[in-house]
Scaffold this motif. Structure first.
Motif, PDB file in Angstrom:
ATOM      1  N   LEU A 130       8.777  15.292  70.569  1.00 46.49           N
ATOM      2  CA  LEU A 130       9.952  16.327  70.734  1.00 46.49           C
ATOM      3  C   LEU A 130       9.602  16.579  72.098  1.00 46.49           C
ATOM      4  O   LEU A 130       9.097  16.422  72.764  1.00 46.49           O
ATOM      5  CB  LEU A 130       9.456  17.077  70.446  1.00 46.49           C
ATOM      6  CG  LEU A 130      10.767  18.852  71.242  1.00 46.49           C
ATOM      7  CD1 LEU A 130      12.358  18.559  70.234  1.00 46.49           C
ATOM      8  CD2 LEU A 130      10.316  20.386  70.701  1.00 46.49           C
ATOM      9  N   VAL A 131      10.605  16.428  73.126  1.00 50.11           N
ATOM     10  CA  VAL A 131      11.494  16.141  74.275  1.00 50.11           C
ATOM     11  C   VAL A 131      12.170  17.620  75.105  1.00 50.11           C
ATOM     12  O   VAL A 131      13.375  16.934  74.317  1.00 50.11           O
ATOM     13  CB  VAL A 131      11.344  14.678  75.253  1.00 50.11           C
ATOM     14  CG1 VAL A 131      11.764  15.546  76.655  1.00 50.11           C
ATOM     15  CG2 VAL A 131       9.764  13.748  74.824  1.00 50.11           C
ATOM     16  N   ALA A 132      11.946  17.738  75.605  1.00 55.54           N
ATOM     17  CA  ALA A 132      13.144  19.237  75.904  1.00 55.54           C
ATOM     18  C   ALA A 132      12.986  19.698  76.922  1.00 55.54           C
ATOM     19  O   ALA A 132      11.861  19.797  77.806  1.00 55.54           O
ATOM     20  CB  ALA A 132      13.281  20.311  74.497  1.00 55.54           C
ATOM     21  N   LEU A 133      14.148  20.029  77.643  1.00 55.29           N
ATOM     22  CA  LEU A 133      14.262  19.674  79.130  1.00 55.29           C
ATOM     23  C   LEU A 133      15.177  20.976  79.497  1.00 55.29           C
ATOM     24  O   LEU A 133      16.184  21.008  79.221  1.00 55.29           O
ATOM     25  CB  LEU A 133      14.319  19.126  80.341  1.00 55.29           C
ATOM     26  CG  LEU A 133      14.589  19.281  81.633  1.00 55.29           C
ATOM     27  CD1 LEU A 133      13.205  19.310  82.208  1.00 55.29           C
ATOM     28  CD2 LEU A 133      15.388  18.080  82.842  1.00 55.29           C
ATOM     29  N   SER A 134      15.148  22.210  79.998  1.00 55.46           N
ATOM     30  CA  SER A 134      15.854  23.520  79.224  1.00 55.46           C
ATOM     31  C   SER A 134      15.317  24.337  80.844  1.00 55.46           C
ATOM     32  O   SER A 134      14.594  24.750  81.920  1.00 55.46           O
ATOM     33  CB  SER A 134      15.252  24.601  78.431  1.00 55.46           C
ATOM     34  OG  SER A 134      15.237  23.999  77.742  1.00 55.46           O
ATOM     35  N   VAL A 135      16.625  24.543  81.531  1.00 56.68           N
ATOM     36  CA  VAL A 135      17.208  25.961  82.856  1.00 56.68           C
ATOM     37  C   VAL A 135      16.283  27.544  83.051  1.00 56.68           C
ATOM     38  O   VAL A 135      16.302  27.816  81.498  1.00 56.68           O
ATOM     39  CB  VAL A 135      18.516  25.946  83.069  1.00 56.68           C
ATOM     40  CG1 VAL A 135      18.156  26.850  84.111  1.00 56.68           C
ATOM     41  CG2 VAL A 135      19.124  24.607  83.376  1.00 56.68           C
ATOM     42  N   ILE A 136      15.193  27.969  83.715  1.00 59.75           N
ATOM     43  CA  ILE A 136      14.848  28.916  83.570  1.00 59.75           C
ATOM     44  C   ILE A 136      14.740  29.916  84.925  1.00 59.75           C
ATOM     45  O   ILE A 136      14.326  30.803  84.927  1.00 59.75           O
ATOM     46  CB  ILE A 136      13.223  28.892  82.786  1.00 59.75           C
ATOM     47  CG1 ILE A 136      12.201  27.956  84.020  1.00 59.75           C
ATOM     48  CG2 ILE A 136      13.140  28.058  81.446  1.00 59.75           C
ATOM     49  CD1 ILE A 136      11.269  27.614  83.891  1.00 59.75           C
ATOM     50  N   ASP A 137      15.863  28.778  85.491  1.00 57.60           N
ATOM     51  CA  ASP A 137      16.139  30.391  87.201  1.00 57.60           C
ATOM     52  C   ASP A 137      17.859  30.859  86.382  1.00 57.60           C
ATOM     53  O   ASP A 137      18.209  30.370  87.834  1.00 57.60           O
ATOM     54  CB  ASP A 137      15.566  29.314  87.711  1.00 57.60           C
ATOM     55  CG  ASP A 137      16.667  28.151  88.018  1.00 57.60           C
ATOM     56  OD1 ASP A 137      17.618  27.702  86.786  1.00 57.60           O
ATOM     57  OD2 ASP A 137      16.249  27.747  89.173  1.00 57.60           O
ATOM     58  N   GLY A 138      17.883  31.399  85.667  1.00 57.20           N
ATOM     59  CA  GLY A 138      19.228  32.058  86.044  1.00 57.20           C
ATOM     60  C   GLY A 138      20.356  31.172  84.849  1.00 57.20           C
ATOM     61  O   GLY A 138      19.950  30.671  84.254  1.00 57.20           O
ATOM     62  N   ASP A 139      21.523  31.659  85.414  1.00 56.48           N
ATOM     63  CA  ASP A 139      22.798  30.850  85.254  1.00 56.48           C
ATOM     64  C   ASP A 139      22.626  29.522  85.257  1.00 56.48           C
ATOM     65  O   ASP A 139      23.982  28.573  85.596  1.00 56.48           O
ATOM     66  CB  ASP A 139      24.209  31.874  85.204  1.00 56.48           C
ATOM     67  CG  ASP A 139      23.742  33.186  84.505  1.00 56.48           C
ATOM     68  OD1 ASP A 139      23.241  33.401  83.071  1.00 56.48           O
ATOM     69  OD2 ASP A 139      24.106  34.215  84.888  1.00 56.48           O
ATOM     70  N   ASN A 140      22.242  28.657  86.039  1.00 59.96           N
ATOM     71  CA  ASN A 140      22.413  27.256  86.597  1.00 59.96           C
ATOM     72  C   ASN A 140      22.505  26.404  85.815  1.00 59.96           C
ATOM     73  O   ASN A 140      21.915  26.680  84.691  1.00 59.96           O
ATOM     74  CB  ASN A 140      20.812  27.032  87.434  1.00 59.96           C
ATOM     75  CG  ASN A 140      20.580  27.480  89.549  1.00 59.96           C
ATOM     76  OD1 ASN A 140      22.517  28.341  89.491  1.00 59.96           O
ATOM     77  ND2 ASN A 140      19.551  28.613  89.231  1.00 59.96           N
ATOM     78  N   THR A 141      22.583  25.081  85.972  1.00 62.86           N
ATOM     79  CA  THR A 141      22.902  24.581  85.152  1.00 62.86           C
ATOM     80  C   THR A 141      21.129  23.029  84.685  1.00 62.86           C
ATOM     81  O   THR A 141      21.163  23.493  86.346  1.00 62.86           O
ATOM     82  CB  THR A 141      24.077  23.125  85.140  1.00 62.86           C
ATOM     83  OG1 THR A 141      24.247  23.048  86.629  1.00 62.86           O
ATOM     84  CG2 THR A 141      25.205  24.397  85.216  1.00 62.86           C
ATOM     85  N   LEU A 142      21.501  22.571  84.643  1.00 62.24           N
ATOM     86  CA  LEU A 142      20.372  21.492  84.763  1.00 62.24           C
ATOM     87  C   LEU A 142      20.249  20.946  86.050  1.00 62.24           C
ATOM     88  O   LEU A 142      19.943  20.391  86.596  1.00 62.24           O
ATOM     89  CB  LEU A 142      20.302  20.033  83.415  1.00 62.24           C
ATOM     90  CG  LEU A 142      19.825  21.196  82.201  1.00 62.24           C
ATOM     91  CD1 LEU A 142      20.254  19.811  81.003  1.00 62.24           C
ATOM     92  CD2 LEU A 142      18.211  21.165  82.575  1.00 62.24           C
TER      93      LEU A 142
END
Length: 725
Positions: free
Chosen positions: A613-625
């Motif tokens: 499994l590989v996943a990339l997620s935003v963790i700094d607010g309401d920004n997009t990737l």
């Protein structure tokens, strides 16, 4: 050219790749002991998944459209991400006060906002010889934990009864399915009074740490009257070679029910056509089916009898709770997705369901699983749960798991949370002793190694839960824009097969949009699945496309095992063994093979040396990737215990679970982001949330060859930081 495992901060990355070697068989021991995460870690989601106060305005109710909402905002659905707390002495039991404070705080940091307490009756009665003689220390710890959870904004789901031994004294097998209490609750007053007294002495007694009895506390969101208490399921659990399939205690009430329905032996014989010598309705000697797998009119009537009995039990038990002052939701029969049980559940406040992929029956040597992928069967365990939902009612998955030691269990971090979000389910609970642990190495039998139903020690399961908090609770996956109702008429939908359930050829529709059960009279022209059920989903798909509900270009091709959600965010492809997610805030892929690169939009997975499994997620607010400066990268392969032993080369049959430390299978993956930055760096994040110095850095395009075997120990998490553009 190969990129070194550690690159200086000023290095410039290259976007060319050397082929990766075949799948690694190397396993690396986890170094962490403490798993207690510090606030502010990349794994601390409390800043963007905050838990608010629990008060009268925030009591959970069935709001508009039957969705779970706060009482003060009945038109705004809320998603509840659930922590399963199924502790026993073997897993350490309920924590002391300090441990409860720390544990509840950790749950909130991880993004949980509801907890399910399971087998509390067994814990309260452990080693007790007299009925209802609760262990005072355990009761105090449970009360304190409930208060600690509430202080951290975490609601409660509680079983009215989990153990088939109830609160009877003198039993040493409370976590096993040996007792007959769940069946007797449907049949005799003594058992019902026992259950009633249990509620009065546990749920209705004031908790000294909250000042309120749990049953009147706004934090109690849902009561499961009895866990997994369907009559048919209970009979399967107690099935033994050489014994009748159905308990003799059912015979007399079944005969009384038949007498009310048919009036005479002649009328019954005309309906069934197979009465044996000596079977007389007037004498009450009509026999129960001898074989649950032999279809016939007798079996069809037995199902109708079970429905009536089970619904009567719900009504009787629910009145007890309401009379004690309970205002929350009530459910029961939270497993077994058959046509019979779906009819039993149609009048519940909320529908609850348990479902598993590659189920394991125990911990004993010789226990076995299939080592099968859930993508290979198009997420059938998810689809079975989806088909049990009644539209217009809250729907809660009280238990699910893709069990250890299945090597494809990294899939669970995508399959269930992604489709739960698409379906618009109200709560999601991955089952285990507990979802987190404060440390490795606790001195309890079930904490000395990873085990099935023990996700807290499993880095692969924990990575999946981390991703679930984002995909499901944060709402990175959008809800489907339409519902496909499965029409239900009533008892006439029963067949002569006790095991009949919604056909898999039709539950495939859950991979495209919302599905659920709906009374036929309420269809009101909706595109749905009628009665009798069609041979395939082709007609529904044609309607969805021609009506414009399914967008042009949707890639669904059921015949070839490819399913794309109506939102365009989820793509499951059975032929490649892949599930792909592409949303503004998260992109991810679970893959059993990677024959060619996977382009998800911002993230491109070029190649890998094994499944994972590989996943990339935003963790700094309401920004997009495309905007975020801080991204969480998850890379999960497999994990086993040290010195694990199997009886077979396919690792299906366990001989010895081994011991700690946990070993993570080494893996490498080539990744590229469609982002550039003046400076970027990739830092390992420990299983406890600690951020270590970068192992990759560069300028310009972000391209990396990532290994989960870092200089600081193996991990499933990395932090990507981008400065400038």
């Amino acid at each position: 050219m190969k990129i070194a495992s550690l690159v200086a901060a000023t290095a410039i990355a290259c976007d060319c790749w050397a082929p990766l070697a075949g799948a690694s068989d190397d396993w690396v021991p986890v170094r962490e002991i403490s798993l207690e995460m510090k606030a502010g870690s990349p794994l601390d989601f409390s800043s963007f998944l905050p838990n608010g106060p629990i008060d009268a305005g925030h009591r959970l109710v069935a709001g508009a459209g039957g969705r779970l909402t706060y009482a003060a905002a009945p038109k705004e659905p809320v998603r509840m991400f659930c922590a399963s707390l199924a502790w026993s002495p073997a897993s350490g039991g309920f924590p002391d006060h300090d441990g409860a404070d720390r544990y509840a705080r950790q749950l909130a940091l991880h993004g949980y906002n509801v907890a399910r307490l399971h087998f509390t009756d067994a814990s309260l009665m452990h080693d007790r010889r007299k009925d209802f003689d609760f262990d005072p220390g355990t009761l105090d710890r449970i009360h304190y934990l409930l208060a600690a959870l509430k202080r951290n904004g975490i609601y409660w789901i509680i079983d009215g009864l989990s153990s088939s031994r109830g609160a009877y004294g003198g039993h040493d097998d409370r976590w096993e399915a040996n007792g007959d209490l769940k069946l007797r609750l449907h049949l005799d007053d003594e058992a019902f009074q026992h259950w009633k007294t249990l509620q009065e002495r546990f749920l209705a007694v004031v908790n000294p740490y909250t000042g309120t009895a749990p049953i009147r506390d706004e934090a109690l969101a849902l009561v499961i009257l009895v866990n997994e208490n369907g009559i048919e399921f209970d009979s399967v659990v107690h099935e033994r070679f050489g014994k009748p399939h159905y308990d003799a205690a059912l015979a007399a009430p079944f005969n009384r029910w038949l007498a009310r329905r048919y009036r005479s032996t002649g009328a019954l014989a005309q309906a069934w056509g197979d009465l044996s010598d000596g079977e007389q309705l007037e004498a009450g000697t009509v026999e129960l089916p001898a074989d649950r797998y032999r279809d016939g009119a007798r079996m069809r009537d037995l199902q109708a009898f079970f429905i009536e009995m089970e619904q009567a039990s719900v009504a009787r038990m629910s009145k007890v709770l309401r009379d004690l002052g309970y205002q929350g939701l009530i459910s029961s029969y939270n497993n077994w997705p058959t046509v019979q049980t779906e009819l039993t559940r149609r009048d519940l406040d909320a529908v609850t369901m348990n479902t598993y992929h590659d189920w394991v029956g125990g911990y004993a040597p010789g226990s076995a699983l299939l080592q099968a992928s859930s993508i290979d069967d198009a997420a059938n365990y998810m689809r079975m749960a989806a088909a049990a939902r009644w539209l217009g009612k809250p729907f809660v998955v009280t238990e699910y798991d893709h069990l250890f030691w299945n090597r494809y269990r990294y899939e669970a971090g995508l399959v269930m949370p992604a489709y739960a979000a698409l379906q618009g389910w109200d709560a999601l609970c991955r089952h285990g002793h507990g979802p987190i642990a404060l440390a490795y190495g606790e001195p309890y039998p079930h904490k000395r190694a990873m085990l099935p139903y023990a996700i807290a020690l499993d880095p692969v399961a924990r990575a999946g839960e981390t991703l679930a908090a984002l995909l499901y609770r944060r709402g990175d996956i959008a809800e489907s824009g339409f519902a496909i109702p499965f029409a239900v008429r009533g008892e006439q939908d029963l067949s002569e097969d006790m095991q009949a359930r919604e056909p898999e050829r039709l539950t495939d529709l859950a991979l495209i949009g919302r599905i659920g059960l709906l009374r036929e009279d309420d269809l009101d022209g909706e595109i749905g699945v009628g009665q009798p059920r069609p041979h395939d989903a082709g007609g529904v798909m044609e309607h969805l496309r021609s009506s414009g509900r399914l967008p042009l270009g949707n890639r669904t091709d059921i015949a070839h095992g490819r399913y794309e959600s109506d939102t365009g965010e989820i793509l499951l492809d059975r032929s490649t063994g892949q599930l792909r997610i592409s949303t503004p805030a998260t992109e991810a892929a679970a893959f059993s093979s990677l024959r060619e690169p996977i382009d998800l939009g911002t993230l491109r997975i070029e190649q890998a040396d094994g499944n994972g499994l590989v996943a990339l997620s935003v963790i700094d607010g309401d920004n997009t990737l495309n905007e975020s400066r801080r991204l969480l990268l998850i890379f999960a392969t497999d994990a086993q215990n040290t010195d694990m032993v199997f009886r077979d080369s396919e690792e299906r049959i366990i001989e010895d679970f081994g011991r700690l430390p946990v070993l993570i299978r080494k893996g490498r993956v080539d990744l590229a982001l469609s982002r550039t930055a003046a400076k970027w760096r990739v830092s390992p994040v420990g299983l406890d949330g600690t951020v270590y110095p970068p192992v990759h850095a560069g300028t310009g395009a972000v391209t990396i060859r990532l290994s989960n075997d870092t200089p600081y120990g193996p991990t499933t998490y990395f932090l990507i930081e981008l400065d400038g553009s």
